[in-house]
Design a protein around this motif. Structure first.
Motif, PDB file in Angstrom:
ATOM      1  N   ASN A  63      -0.951   8.154 -10.163  1.00 45.99           N
ATOM      2  CA  ASN A  63      -2.420   8.297 -10.572  1.00 45.99           C
ATOM      3  C   ASN A  63      -3.216   7.404 -10.934  1.00 45.99           C
ATOM      4  O   ASN A  63      -2.706   6.309 -11.235  1.00 45.99           O
ATOM      5  CB  ASN A  63      -2.427   9.701 -11.711  1.00 45.99           C
ATOM      6  N   SER A  64      -4.610   7.603 -11.062  1.00 44.78           N
ATOM      7  CA  SER A  64      -5.343   6.298 -11.609  1.00 44.78           C
ATOM      8  C   SER A  64      -5.369   5.995 -12.892  1.00 44.78           C
ATOM      9  O   SER A  64      -5.623   4.856 -13.519  1.00 44.78           O
ATOM     10  CB  SER A  64      -6.894   6.905 -11.056  1.00 44.78           C
ATOM     11  N   THR A  65      -4.794   6.989 -13.905  1.00 42.97           N
ATOM     12  CA  THR A  65      -4.405   6.581 -15.353  1.00 42.97           C
ATOM     13  C   THR A  65      -3.270   5.537 -15.248  1.00 42.97           C
ATOM     14  O   THR A  65      -3.552   4.415 -16.026  1.00 42.97           O
ATOM     15  CB  THR A  65      -4.252   8.044 -16.215  1.00 42.97           C
ATOM     16  N   TYR A  66      -2.333   5.725 -14.794  1.00 45.40           N
ATOM     17  CA  TYR A  66      -1.183   4.661 -14.657  1.00 45.40           C
ATOM     18  C   TYR A  66      -1.578   3.327 -13.931  1.00 45.40           C
ATOM     19  O   TYR A  66      -1.560   2.391 -14.408  1.00 45.40           O
ATOM     20  CB  TYR A  66      -0.067   5.474 -13.797  1.00 45.40           C
ATOM     21  N   PHE A  67      -2.547   3.465 -12.863  1.00 45.81           N
ATOM     22  CA  PHE A  67      -2.902   2.406 -12.299  1.00 45.81           C
ATOM     23  C   PHE A  67      -3.869   1.385 -13.229  1.00 45.81           C
ATOM     24  O   PHE A  67      -3.602   0.383 -13.353  1.00 45.81           O
ATOM     25  CB  PHE A  67      -3.737   2.580 -11.063  1.00 45.81           C
ATOM     26  N   PRO A 116       7.253  -6.133 -12.346  1.00 50.16           N
ATOM     27  CA  PRO A 116       6.054  -6.624 -13.005  1.00 50.16           C
ATOM     28  C   PRO A 116       5.614  -7.556 -11.842  1.00 50.16           C
ATOM     29  O   PRO A 116       4.202  -7.765 -11.603  1.00 50.16           O
ATOM     30  CB  PRO A 116       6.601  -7.580 -14.152  1.00 50.16           C
ATOM     31  N   TYR A 117       6.274  -8.055 -10.982  1.00 52.45           N
ATOM     32  CA  TYR A 117       5.839  -9.084  -9.926  1.00 52.45           C
ATOM     33  C   TYR A 117       5.292  -8.088  -8.864  1.00 52.45           C
ATOM     34  O   TYR A 117       3.885  -8.596  -8.298  1.00 52.45           O
ATOM     35  CB  TYR A 117       7.053  -9.712  -9.095  1.00 52.45           C
ATOM     36  N   VAL A 118       5.791  -6.962  -8.483  1.00 52.71           N
ATOM     37  CA  VAL A 118       5.009  -5.915  -7.620  1.00 52.71           C
ATOM     38  C   VAL A 118       3.799  -5.619  -8.178  1.00 52.71           C
ATOM     39  O   VAL A 118       2.878  -5.688  -7.536  1.00 52.71           O
ATOM     40  CB  VAL A 118       5.879  -4.728  -7.511  1.00 52.71           C
ATOM     41  N   GLU A 131      -4.926   5.459  -5.235  1.00 51.60           N
ATOM     42  CA  GLU A 131      -4.342   6.301  -4.132  1.00 51.60           C
ATOM     43  C   GLU A 131      -3.878   5.326  -3.070  1.00 51.60           C
ATOM     44  O   GLU A 131      -2.916   5.380  -2.523  1.00 51.60           O
ATOM     45  CB  GLU A 131      -5.253   7.077  -3.815  1.00 51.60           C
ATOM     46  N   LEU A 132      -4.547   4.366  -2.562  1.00 53.64           N
ATOM     47  CA  LEU A 132      -4.279   3.534  -1.577  1.00 53.64           C
ATOM     48  C   LEU A 132      -3.354   2.570  -1.925  1.00 53.64           C
ATOM     49  O   LEU A 132      -2.394   2.231  -0.987  1.00 53.64           O
ATOM     50  CB  LEU A 132      -5.474   2.639  -1.284  1.00 53.64           C
ATOM     51  N   LEU A 133      -2.988   2.060  -3.078  1.00 57.69           N
ATOM     52  CA  LEU A 133      -1.815   1.397  -3.310  1.00 57.69           C
ATOM     53  C   LEU A 133      -0.519   2.056  -3.894  1.00 57.69           C
ATOM     54  O   LEU A 133       0.105   1.481  -4.322  1.00 57.69           O
ATOM     55  CB  LEU A 133      -2.241   0.407  -4.751  1.00 57.69           C
ATOM     56  N   GLY A 134      -0.413   3.312  -3.741  1.00 52.63           N
ATOM     57  CA  GLY A 134       0.494   3.971  -3.777  1.00 52.63           C
ATOM     58  C   GLY A 134       0.861   4.513  -5.368  1.00 52.63           C
ATOM     59  O   GLY A 134       2.176   4.886  -5.572  1.00 52.63           O
ATOM     60  N   TYR A 176       0.894  -1.169  -0.002  1.00 58.38           N
ATOM     61  CA  TYR A 176       0.065   0.057   0.015  1.00 58.38           C
ATOM     62  C   TYR A 176       0.722   1.276  -0.051  1.00 58.38           C
ATOM     63  O   TYR A 176       0.419   2.393   0.343  1.00 58.38           O
ATOM     64  CB  TYR A 176      -0.788  -0.115   1.260  1.00 58.38           C
ATOM     65  N   LYS A 177       2.021   1.064  -0.321  1.00 59.99           N
ATOM     66  CA  LYS A 177       3.070   2.325  -0.835  1.00 59.99           C
ATOM     67  C   LYS A 177       3.889   2.171  -1.938  1.00 59.99           C
ATOM     68  O   LYS A 177       3.497   1.093  -2.770  1.00 59.99           O
ATOM     69  CB  LYS A 177       4.160   2.309   0.355  1.00 59.99           C
ATOM     70  N   THR A 178       4.433   3.149  -2.382  1.00 60.76           N
ATOM     71  CA  THR A 178       5.027   3.281  -3.629  1.00 60.76           C
ATOM     72  C   THR A 178       6.394   2.237  -3.271  1.00 60.76           C
ATOM     73  O   THR A 178       7.191   2.461  -2.569  1.00 60.76           O
ATOM     74  CB  THR A 178       5.656   4.366  -4.006  1.00 60.76           C
TER      75      THR A 178
END
Length: 500
Positions: free
Chosen positions: A471-475, A440-442, A465-468, A407-409
């Motif tokens: 932005n949502s586009t990249y997620f 890729p594993y992360v 945001e919770l997963l670090g 839940y962090k970068t």
């Protein structure tokens, strides 16, 4: 007298500490300073009597530190530790108050003792010629080579360089001078003998014959056990060139280093010494570190042999550059050993664990290759088992780190720093053991967590945001790459199924 070593290279500090018996000579070594700022603090707090100062240090440079000492009127005598081809900087250091200087590479215990002895002498005691500082004698030797009398500029020059069999051995160059003078005494030939950085030049206004060097070799062997290399130069037409004889002195040393099978060299022009490595240093260093971290004996030797091949093909790379690179390489091995709970001093090569001094004393490129072959073999034998036993721990700690930080970068560099290995090593190690790259594993693990959060009804931007993620586009791009659909499509699909 209290002595403070100011040097940023760990192995250089260790080398200076082990070069002589400090206590027996009446010196107390303070804790070393690794940069100029740390040195200044130690000087003010512990008030050392003598500094051994490397000029190329971080934070505050050696020259800046000397200027601060001078301006503040601090009472401390300084011996500069310098690379032997950095003479102009050394002269600047002497102007700022340094009392002497010694070479960083090729330094003997006798030379260090000599320089320290000069620091003990009281100011009011006059120095004899033999009691001049190392720097003063070296400067005078240099000036003599730059100001050769005219009658010797158009004759012949014999240059002598002794390949020491043992880095601790000391050859008295005055013995060599006496042998050469006595050899030529019967011919009535006038000689001018000069010394520079462990080499000797014997100049004559007459040409040198081939039979003379053969006889000289036989005579020298009777009194000096180490092999002596002789260079023969016809100076006619070249002797008036700038720094000609200074370059001749460096030429015989480089010929001897690169061609150990020969003892006599004939040349009329000095060598053009290469001042740059013939390969990409950054790329070589990066790849070598990965192989050292993995303690892969075969791959390490392949890299080192390839490096020596390139140097050998591009003669003549400065011996100073070669030795500096080897010292840096030794530092990589030292760092790996420490991370495994050991030390490179735990192993012996060629009957010695003083590896820094051994490298400094190597007198041929071939000898460098052979030394590294033995060192890597001993290193792998000592640390390979420790490496294997630690690999399962590394894998476990890496996976635990990922799970704890989902839940962090998460960056590869941060994970490597946490685990205590290099970033390239962790990248290679992870791929080898997981059959998947680190990032890729992360991302796959984050997407698995994201799916659960989406199933709980959270919006895409909230999950991102919770997963670090930035932005949502990249997620969304990461999610689609892993699942084949966007997170919004996944969310609608799940809600539709659960609604039914």
């Amino acid at each position: 007298m209290k002595v403070l070593i100011v040097e940023d290279e760990l192995l250089a500090r260790a080398g200076l500490r082990s070069l002589i018996d400090w206590n027996m000579l009446g010196f107390t070594l303070l804790e070393d300073a690794r940069d100029g700022r740390e040195a200044l603090e130690r000087i003010e707090q512990q008030k050392p009597d003598i500094l051994l100062l490397d000029l190329n240090i971080p934070e505050i440079s050696g020259l800046e530190l000397l200027e601060i000492i001078k301006n503040r009127g601090i009472s401390v005598r300084t011996i500069v530790i310098s690379c032997y081809d950095d003479f102009n900087t050394v002269k600047e250091a002497m102007k700022l108050g340094a009392a002497d200087y010694i070479r960083k590479f090729g330094l003997s215990g006798e030379e260090l003792t000599d320089a320290l002895s000069g620091m003990i002498r009281k100011p009011y005691e006059a120095k004899t010629k033999s009691e001049q500082s190392v720097a003063q004698r070296r400067q005078e030797d240099r000036q003599r080579l730059l100001n050769i009398p005219e009658k010797f500029q158009t004759g012949s020059c014999l240059s002598f360089y002794i390949r020491r069999n043992d880095w601790e051995s000391l050859v008295d160059m005055e013995i060599l001078e006496n042998i050469v003078r006595q050899y030529y005494q019967k011919t009535g030939r006038e000689l001018l003998c000069l010394f520079y950085e462990g080499k000797m030049l014997a100049l004559s206004h007459e040409p040198a014959e081939a039979w003379e060097t053969d006889g000289l070799h036989r005579q020298i062997r009777l009194f000096i056990p180490d092999e002596c290399c002789i260079g023969v130069t016809d100076c006619r037409g070249f002797g008036e060139e700038e720094k000609f004889f200074l370059r001749i002195a460096n030429t015989i040393e480089h010929y001897a280093f690169y061609t150990p099978e020969a003892a006599t060299f004939y040349f009329n022009r000095p060598l053009e010494i290469r001042k740059q490595y013939p390969f990409d240093m950054e790329d070589f260093t990066k790849k070598l570190k990965v192989k050292i971290d993995a303690i892969s004996e075969t791959e390490i030797l392949e890299s080192i042999n390839s490096m020596f091949d390139r140097i050998d093909e591009n003669r003549y790379v400065s011996i100073y550059l070669v030795k500096r690179l080897m010292i840096e390489m030794l530092g990589y091995f030292s760092g790996r050993a420490e991370k495994l709970g050991g030390s490179i001093e735990d192993i012996e090569t060629d009957g010695s664990s003083r590896h820094y001094q051994k490298i400094v004393g190597l007198n041929s490129l071939k000898g460098c290759r052979e030394w590294w072959k033995e060192f890597v073999k001993c290193f792998a034998a000592r640390f390979f088992i420790l490496q294997k036993s630690s690999e399962s721990d590394i894998m476990e700690r890496t996976l635990n780190y990922i799970e704890a930080n989902l839940y962090k970068t998460i960056q590869l560099s941060d994970a490597a720093r946490y685990i205590g290995v290099s970033e390239p090593y962790l990248s290679s190690f992870f791929k080898k053991n997981m059959h998947e790259n680190f990032i890729p594993y992360v991302n796959r693990r984050k997407v698995e967590c994201g799916k659960k959060l989406l199933e709980e009804g959270k919006m895409v931007y909230q999950v991102s945001e919770l997963l670090g993620y930035e932005n949502s586009t990249y997620f969304s791009k990461v999610f689609k790459k892993v699942e084949g659909i966007t997170p919004e499509q996944f969310r609608k699909k799940f809600l539709s199924v659960s609604g039914e």
